[in-house]
Write a protein that holds these residues in place. Structure first.
Motif, PDB file in Angstrom:
ATOM      1  N   GLU A  90       0.889  -1.155   0.000  1.00 32.80           N
ATOM      2  CA  GLU A  90       0.000   0.000   0.000  1.00 32.80           C
ATOM      3  C   GLU A  90       0.929   1.207   0.000  1.00 32.80           C
ATOM      4  OE1 GLU A  90      -2.941  -0.288   3.130  1.00 32.80           O
ATOM      5  OE2 GLU A  90      -3.923  -1.878   1.985  1.00 32.80           O
ATOM      6  N   ARG A  94       1.070  11.453   2.563  1.00 29.26           N
ATOM      7  CA  ARG A  94       0.433  12.317   3.555  1.00 29.26           C
ATOM      8  C   ARG A  94       0.881  13.761   3.341  1.00 29.26           C
ATOM      9  NH1 ARG A  94      -1.374   8.866   7.604  1.00 29.26           N
ATOM     10  NH2 ARG A  94      -0.498   6.775   7.443  1.00 29.26           N
ATOM     11  N   ALA A  98      -2.695  12.898  10.025  1.00 31.89           N
ATOM     12  CA  ALA A  98      -3.975  12.305  10.421  1.00 31.89           C
ATOM     13  C   ALA A  98      -3.753  10.814  10.642  1.00 31.89           C
ATOM     14  CB  ALA A  98      -5.032  12.531   9.338  1.00 31.89           C
ATOM     15  N   GLY A  99      -4.751  10.165  11.208  1.00 33.18           N
ATOM     16  CA  GLY A  99      -4.747   8.705  11.319  1.00 33.18           C
ATOM     17  C   GLY A  99      -3.512   8.137  11.995  1.00 33.18           C
ATOM     18  N   SER A 100      -2.924   7.121  11.341  1.00 32.22           N
ATOM     19  CA  SER A 100      -1.825   6.390  11.987  1.00 32.22           C
ATOM     20  C   SER A 100      -0.568   7.239  12.129  1.00 32.22           C
ATOM     21  CB  SER A 100      -1.510   5.087  11.241  1.00 32.22           C
ATOM     22  OG  SER A 100      -1.030   5.347   9.953  1.00 32.22           O
ATOM     23  N   ASP A 175      -4.482  12.930   2.918  1.00 31.94           N
ATOM     24  CA  ASP A 175      -3.624  11.770   2.634  1.00 31.94           C
ATOM     25  C   ASP A 175      -4.407  10.791   1.771  1.00 31.94           C
ATOM     26  OD1 ASP A 175      -5.312  10.283   4.347  1.00 31.94           O
ATOM     27  OD2 ASP A 175      -4.018  10.590   6.078  1.00 31.94           O
ATOM     28  N   PHE A 176      -3.715   9.773   1.255  1.00 31.97           N
ATOM     29  CA  PHE A 176      -4.399   8.757   0.444  1.00 31.97           C
ATOM     30  C   PHE A 176      -3.515   7.529   0.315  1.00 31.97           C
ATOM     31  CE2 PHE A 176      -1.935   9.360  -3.482  1.00 31.97           C
ATOM     32  CZ  PHE A 176      -1.450  10.640  -3.316  1.00 31.97           C
ATOM     33  N   LYS A 177      -4.153   6.447  -0.145  1.00 30.91           N
ATOM     34  CA  LYS A 177      -3.466   5.162  -0.330  1.00 30.91           C
ATOM     35  C   LYS A 177      -3.647   4.711  -1.779  1.00 30.91           C
ATOM     36  CE  LYS A 177      -5.560   1.487  -0.038  1.00 30.91           C
ATOM     37  NZ  LYS A 177      -6.103   0.464  -0.980  1.00 30.91           N
ATOM     38  N   ASP A 196     -13.000   6.058   0.471  1.00 32.59           N
ATOM     39  CA  ASP A 196     -12.511   4.941   1.295  1.00 32.59           C
ATOM     40  C   ASP A 196     -10.993   4.996   1.425  1.00 32.59           C
ATOM     41  OD1 ASP A 196     -15.002   3.814   1.623  1.00 32.59           O
ATOM     42  OD2 ASP A 196     -14.487   1.874   0.755  1.00 32.59           O
ATOM     43  N   THR A 197     -10.331   5.536   0.414  1.00 29.42           N
ATOM     44  CA  THR A 197      -8.862   5.450   0.344  1.00 29.42           C
ATOM     45  C   THR A 197      -8.166   6.815   0.418  1.00 29.42           C
ATOM     46  OG1 THR A 197      -8.818   5.548  -2.075  1.00 29.42           O
ATOM     47  CG2 THR A 197      -9.047   3.361  -1.093  1.00 29.42           C
ATOM     48  N   CYS A 198      -8.954   7.879   0.576  1.00 31.80           N
ATOM     49  CA  CYS A 198      -8.388   9.233   0.713  1.00 31.80           C
ATOM     50  C   CYS A 198      -8.975   9.888   1.954  1.00 31.80           C
ATOM     51  CB  CYS A 198      -8.813  10.136  -0.446  1.00 31.80           C
ATOM     52  SG  CYS A 198      -8.324   9.613  -2.078  1.00 31.80           S
ATOM     53  N   ARG A 199      -8.245  10.802   2.561  1.00 24.96           N
ATOM     54  CA  ARG A 199      -8.875  11.713   3.527  1.00 24.96           C
ATOM     55  C   ARG A 199      -9.074  13.041   2.814  1.00 24.96           C
ATOM     56  NH1 ARG A 199      -5.607   8.991   7.573  1.00 24.96           N
ATOM     57  NH2 ARG A 199      -7.026   7.919   8.985  1.00 24.96           N
ATOM     58  N   ARG A 215     -15.076   5.239  10.330  1.00 30.04           N
ATOM     59  CA  ARG A 215     -14.098   4.746  11.312  1.00 30.04           C
ATOM     60  C   ARG A 215     -14.411   5.248  12.715  1.00 30.04           C
ATOM     61  NH1 ARG A 215     -10.279   6.541   7.200  1.00 30.04           N
ATOM     62  NH2 ARG A 215      -9.641   4.771   5.945  1.00 30.04           N
TER      63      ARG A 215
END
Ligand code: TMP
Ligand code: ASP
Length: 234
Positions: A90, A94, A98-100, A175-177, A196-199, A215
């Motif tokens: 993945e 960023r 955010a997040g992790s 951010d995104f994946k 689902d895959t971006c903020r 989430r």
């Protein structure tokens, strides 16, 4: 295009064979998971919204010179894509904390980063998709040196393109994946790009228009995805 045998079912999508060995159908479900499926639910019509949002973004990126698996949208929930072998990474970018990133490095949500951060995570649900670096990727034979260079080059370019794309819609790409695949010896962008895959935060209000609503039980998930779809297809 006739839908053939089911080849693979993931958490949010199903892949079906077609009569063309180089093409598959990517079917978008309404299922939503978070924290490696510790949290499960469904979001009404998420599959339809994510298929449409992803299709629009893949079209845009193709036009800007990024090679992708996208061929065309077939129906509300189905996208025709090139059949790739997914690189088990993945690739995350960023622009703001955010997040992790906040959890791992003690940052406050929304902290501006001095430069974009690119991360690789090893796609292994049984290991919780651990963060890894280039040396791990090479040592575990997950990608070659050339492929790592391509992944980084495409991902940073996609960050520039998508940041501008969303800014024009009054959305900030936090951010995104991404996921990439191998197709005829080349690396191409695969999977999906969606809330689902971006903020995505609304400029000005900071309102979250992405899966963080699911989430963290923020409510109005469908409305948030609908709002992104409305802006993206305007
Ligand atoms: P994270 O802050 O939870 O690591 O997520 C970073 C970005 O990657 C965020 O935009 C959500 C996205 N993401 C996925 O698309 N799939 C995943 O499994 C995870 C963990 C994150
Ligand atoms: N997609 C991941 C899961 O299945 C995590 C996430 O997006 O937060 O749980």
């Amino acid at each position: 295009m006739e839908k053939g045998a089911r080849l693979y079912e993931g958490k949010a999508k199903i892949l079906y064979a077609t009569s063309d060995p180089d093409l598959v159908i990517q079917y978008f479900k309404d299922d939503a998971t978070a924290f490696n499926a510790a949290k499960k639910g469904t979001v009404q019509e998420k599959g339809i919204m994510n298929n449409k949002i992803s299709s629009r973004i893949f079209e845009f990126l193709e036009k800007e010179g990024i090679p992708t698996h996208f061929e065309k949208m077939l129906s509300d929930r189905e996208m025709l894509v090139k059949k790739v072998v997914i690189v088990p990474l993945e690739v995350i970018v960023r622009n703001r904390a955010a997040g992790s990133l906040c959890r791992n490095y003690g940052l406050q949500e929304g902290t501006t980063l001095s430069c974009p951060v690119l991360e690789f995570c090893y796609k292994r649900d049984d290991l919780n998709d651990p963060l890894i670096n280039d040396y791990h990727v090479l040592a575990l034979n997950l990608a070659t040196e050339q492929e790592i260079a391509d992944l980084k080059k495409y991902t940073l370019k996609i960050n520039e393109l998508m940041t501008k794309f969303f800014k024009n819609l009054n959305l900030e790409l936090i951010d995104f994946k991404l996921e990439f695949g191998r197709y005829k010896g080349k690396i191409i962008l695969a999977d999906e790009i969606s809330p689902d895959t971006c903020r995505l935060w609304e400029v000005g209000t900071g309102k979250k228009l992405d899966k963080d609503r699911f989430r963290h039980d923020l409510g109005n998930i469908e409305e948030a995805y609908q709002e992104v779809l409305r802006r993206v297809t305007k």
